[in-house]
Design a protein around this motif. Sequence first.
Motif, PDB file in Angstrom:
ATOM      1  N   VAL A  23       0.849  -1.197   0.000  1.00 55.27           N
ATOM      2  CA  VAL A  23       0.000   0.000   0.000  1.00 55.27           C
ATOM      3  C   VAL A  23       0.881   1.243   0.000  1.00 55.27           C
ATOM      4  O   VAL A  23       0.683   2.157  -0.809  1.00 55.27           O
ATOM      5  CB  VAL A  23      -0.958   0.006   1.216  1.00 55.27           C
ATOM      6  N   GLU A  24       1.861   1.273   0.896  1.00 57.26           N
ATOM      7  CA  GLU A  24       2.754   2.437   0.993  1.00 57.26           C
ATOM      8  C   GLU A  24       3.541   2.647  -0.300  1.00 57.26           C
ATOM      9  O   GLU A  24       3.717   3.786  -0.745  1.00 57.26           O
ATOM     10  CB  GLU A  24       3.694   2.283   2.179  1.00 57.26           C
ATOM     11  N   GLU A  25       3.996   1.568  -0.912  1.00 56.77           N
ATOM     12  CA  GLU A  25       4.746   1.673  -2.162  1.00 56.77           C
ATOM     13  C   GLU A  25       3.889   2.248  -3.289  1.00 56.77           C
ATOM     14  O   GLU A  25       4.318   3.133  -4.023  1.00 56.77           O
ATOM     15  CB  GLU A  25       5.293   0.302  -2.576  1.00 56.77           C
ATOM     16  N   HIS A  26       2.667   1.766  -3.398  1.00 56.53           N
ATOM     17  CA  HIS A  26       1.771   2.288  -4.440  1.00 56.53           C
ATOM     18  C   HIS A  26       1.400   3.744  -4.176  1.00 56.53           C
ATOM     19  O   HIS A  26       1.278   4.529  -5.117  1.00 56.53           O
ATOM     20  CB  HIS A  26       0.525   1.415  -4.587  1.00 56.53           C
ATOM     21  N   HIS A  67      -1.905   3.609  -9.654  1.00 55.75           N
ATOM     22  CA  HIS A  67      -1.193   3.300  -8.406  1.00 55.75           C
ATOM     23  C   HIS A  67      -2.116   3.486  -7.202  1.00 55.75           C
ATOM     24  O   HIS A  67      -2.075   2.690  -6.254  1.00 55.75           O
ATOM     25  CB  HIS A  67       0.060   4.157  -8.269  1.00 55.75           C
ATOM     26  N   LEU A  68      -2.953   4.512  -7.239  1.00 53.65           N
ATOM     27  CA  LEU A  68      -3.912   4.711  -6.154  1.00 53.65           C
ATOM     28  C   LEU A  68      -4.888   3.538  -6.099  1.00 53.65           C
ATOM     29  O   LEU A  68      -5.207   3.052  -5.015  1.00 53.65           O
ATOM     30  CB  LEU A  68      -4.672   6.027  -6.343  1.00 53.65           C
ATOM     31  N   ARG A  69      -5.325   3.086  -7.239  1.00 53.94           N
ATOM     32  CA  ARG A  69      -6.237   1.940  -7.293  1.00 53.94           C
ATOM     33  C   ARG A  69      -5.596   0.709  -6.653  1.00 53.94           C
ATOM     34  O   ARG A  69      -6.230  -0.020  -5.886  1.00 53.94           O
ATOM     35  CB  ARG A  69      -6.630   1.648  -8.740  1.00 53.94           C
ATOM     36  N   GLN A  70      -4.333   0.475  -6.981  1.00 56.94           N
ATOM     37  CA  GLN A  70      -3.622  -0.669  -6.400  1.00 56.94           C
ATOM     38  C   GLN A  70      -3.480  -0.507  -4.884  1.00 56.94           C
ATOM     39  O   GLN A  70      -3.646  -1.468  -4.128  1.00 56.94           O
ATOM     40  CB  GLN A  70      -2.246  -0.831  -7.052  1.00 56.94           C
ATOM     41  N   ALA A  71      -3.169   0.709  -4.439  1.00 53.79           N
ATOM     42  CA  ALA A  71      -3.055   0.967  -3.002  1.00 53.79           C
ATOM     43  C   ALA A  71      -4.390   0.691  -2.310  1.00 53.79           C
ATOM     44  O   ALA A  71      -4.428   0.054  -1.247  1.00 53.79           O
ATOM     45  CB  ALA A  71      -2.606   2.402  -2.752  1.00 53.79           C
ATOM     46  N   LYS A  72      -5.476   1.161  -2.911  1.00 51.04           N
ATOM     47  CA  LYS A  72      -6.797   0.944  -2.328  1.00 51.04           C
ATOM     48  C   LYS A  72      -7.157  -0.534  -2.295  1.00 51.04           C
ATOM     49  O   LYS A  72      -7.765  -1.014  -1.338  1.00 51.04           O
ATOM     50  CB  LYS A  72      -7.855   1.733  -3.109  1.00 51.04           C
ATOM     51  N   ILE A 101      -5.974  13.849  -6.792  1.00 52.48           N
ATOM     52  CA  ILE A 101      -6.050  13.330  -8.158  1.00 52.48           C
ATOM     53  C   ILE A 101      -7.362  13.753  -8.812  1.00 52.48           C
ATOM     54  O   ILE A 101      -7.387  14.122  -9.990  1.00 52.48           O
ATOM     55  CB  ILE A 101      -5.859  11.791  -8.175  1.00 52.48           C
ATOM     56  N   ASP A 102      -8.447  13.730  -8.045  1.00 53.62           N
ATOM     57  CA  ASP A 102      -9.729  14.196  -8.583  1.00 53.62           C
ATOM     58  C   ASP A 102      -9.663  15.672  -8.958  1.00 53.62           C
ATOM     59  O   ASP A 102     -10.163  16.078 -10.014  1.00 53.62           O
ATOM     60  CB  ASP A 102     -10.868  13.968  -7.575  1.00 53.62           C
ATOM     61  N   ALA A 103      -9.051  16.493  -8.110  1.00 49.25           N
ATOM     62  CA  ALA A 103      -8.926  17.929  -8.384  1.00 49.25           C
ATOM     63  C   ALA A 103      -8.071  18.174  -9.627  1.00 49.25           C
ATOM     64  O   ALA A 103      -8.398  19.039 -10.455  1.00 49.25           O
ATOM     65  CB  ALA A 103      -8.332  18.647  -7.177  1.00 49.25           C
ATOM     66  N   ILE A 104      -7.004  17.419  -9.768  1.00 47.98           N
ATOM     67  CA  ILE A 104      -6.146  17.546 -10.952  1.00 47.98           C
ATOM     68  C   ILE A 104      -6.939  17.163 -12.197  1.00 47.98           C
ATOM     69  O   ILE A 104      -6.867  17.837 -13.224  1.00 47.98           O
ATOM     70  CB  ILE A 104      -4.871  16.679 -10.809  1.00 47.98           C
ATOM     71  N   GLY A 105      -7.705  16.094 -12.116  1.00 48.89           N
ATOM     72  CA  GLY A 105      -8.514  15.662 -13.250  1.00 48.89           C
ATOM     73  C   GLY A 105      -9.554  16.701 -13.645  1.00 48.89           C
ATOM     74  O   GLY A 105      -9.752  16.968 -14.832  1.00 48.89           O
TER      75      GLY A 105
END
Length: 135
Positions: A23-26, A67-72, A101-105
């Motif tokens: 999780v931390e790595e992702h 990567h966020l998806r994998q962490a989640k 990430i949502d704000a950037i999108g």
Amino acid sequence: MSQTTLGDDELFGEAAEEMRADVEEHLDQARAELPAAADVWETEADNVLGVLNGLRSALDAGDAEEHLRQAKKWYTMGERADAFEDAADLAAAIEDLESLIDAIGEAHDDVSDLTNAIPELRGSLQEFEDEETEE
């Protein structure tokens, strides 16, 4: 406690540590994919369209979402297995990163809309000016 139970507990502990590390790595990889603040703020364009195109490019989050998806995914597995002793820090990091990430999108989408609208507006204004000159 039997030898099997002790071994199982030890293996579960190792798996929990590996899950947390995943999780931390992702999360780290997702953060690394985010645009730098300077890239979003500074520009060297000659006109508005150049600025907008540069900003749109700068607002590309790359593989941060994946990567966020994998962490989640790994976080959810760990939570459901009750593998983490204290995962509040992971949950907060995931939530913060997801919001960013949502704000950037959203900003990317807004800039894309402007990038498409500005040339059309310029063309319309140019036509209007040309008509005014002809009269």
